[in-house]
Motif scaffolding. Sequence first.
Motif, PDB file in Angstrom:
ATOM      1  N   LEU A  41       0.809  -1.214   0.000  1.00  0.00           N
ATOM      2  CA  LEU A  41       0.000   0.000   0.000  1.00  0.00           C
ATOM      3  C   LEU A  41       0.845   1.268   0.000  1.00  0.00           C
ATOM      4  CD1 LEU A  41      -2.832  -1.072   2.491  1.00  0.00           C
ATOM      5  CD2 LEU A  41      -2.914  -0.978  -0.008  1.00  0.00           C
ATOM      6  N   ARG A  57       2.713  -1.547   5.072  1.00  0.00           N
ATOM      7  CA  ARG A  57       1.346  -2.081   4.965  1.00  0.00           C
ATOM      8  C   ARG A  57       1.181  -2.843   3.664  1.00  0.00           C
ATOM      9  NH1 ARG A  57      -2.994   2.141   4.888  1.00  0.00           N
ATOM     10  NH2 ARG A  57      -1.711   3.025   3.215  1.00  0.00           N
ATOM     11  N   ARG A  59      -2.169  -5.115   1.352  1.00  0.00           N
ATOM     12  CA  ARG A  59      -3.557  -5.555   1.241  1.00  0.00           C
ATOM     13  C   ARG A  59      -3.574  -7.014   0.804  1.00  0.00           C
ATOM     14  NH1 ARG A  59      -8.019  -2.829  -2.890  1.00  0.00           N
ATOM     15  NH2 ARG A  59      -9.855  -4.034  -2.206  1.00  0.00           N
ATOM     16  N   ALA A 111      -6.613  -5.212   4.942  1.00  0.00           N
ATOM     17  CA  ALA A 111      -5.308  -4.550   4.956  1.00  0.00           C
ATOM     18  C   ALA A 111      -4.599  -4.844   6.272  1.00  0.00           C
ATOM     19  CB  ALA A 111      -5.478  -3.044   4.777  1.00  0.00           C
ATOM     20  N   THR A 113      -1.243  -3.797   8.764  1.00  0.00           N
ATOM     21  CA  THR A 113      -0.304  -2.715   9.055  1.00  0.00           C
ATOM     22  C   THR A 113       0.664  -3.154  10.152  1.00  0.00           C
ATOM     23  OG1 THR A 113      -1.962  -1.046   8.497  1.00  0.00           O
ATOM     24  CG2 THR A 113      -0.093  -0.315   9.824  1.00  0.00           C
TER      25      THR A 113
END
Length: 303
Positions: A41, A57, A59, A111, A113
């Motif tokens: 991302l 991050r 997805r 997603a 992180t």
Amino acid sequence: MKQHDFYRARTGRVAAVAMLLSSLVSTVAAQPVPDMVLTPLDGTVVPVAPGEQAVFRFRAQGTGAMAHLMCHSAGTDQYAITASDDNPFGCPDLAALPFSQVLAFPGGDYACTYTAQRSATSRSDLAILFSTEPFSGTRINGLSFKLGTVPELELRLEPAPIAMLPDGRAQGLVRLVVRNRSTVAVRDLRAGSCLFEALPFRMDGDIAGGCGSSAYGPVCFDADYGFLLPDVPPLGESGCLVQLTSTAAYERPLSAPIVLVDDWMTDAANGGRLLPAVPASRRRLELSERLFMSGFDDLTPAR
């Protein structure tokens, strides 16, 4: 050729090209679609200095898959990876990164992180790679993150006009120059290539200002050639010379591929392992093609 023969031949060529394109499209369409697609991302290069932290991050989308996680370069004890508190179910726990492990990505679209804290005494960069777990029956696309200094380097070649030797061979110099856009001095860089056929010229780095022995190169299946390059200063560049001499009478442009080999790259200050920010671009060592393009105006007589 008669006009109708010309158009028939042209039509045949167009049809052949169309069939080739159709075959290529079919081949691409036949490639299996991964069960899980991982997409960065914010990019895959994560600059983080010793004692600092950064976020990365990605997805995850698909029906679910097993993944193989591998880490290399730095010891994983130099980095502490923590998952965000609001990560959804299915985001893998990377808190204790081993060298290698198997992970399960459940199906969905979510997603993930993570925060990477680099220790103040860390010397090396860290690579985190996700790939398909063999024999799992599921597939994901490859995804890798590079954390740390991660220098951006560029190899540039600066050829000089060539000279003709009395026996008709050509000889010229090429300067190998590396540009460093990072804030650390880089050591243990090489430039070379794998040897798939006989070189059209001899390479000599044992000259004034030269790169030294040509025994350094990448890891190849058969044979290689290359040079160990000088240290590159922070936000600067350095270079060295290679002399090329054709092995036979010079009658056509001669060249061979060369790339920046960064597999053993280290931080000159502390010896830590560094990872390249971008893949090395392929260049070509040349006994100047400009000589032919200019009608031999570049010719420099040999002394």
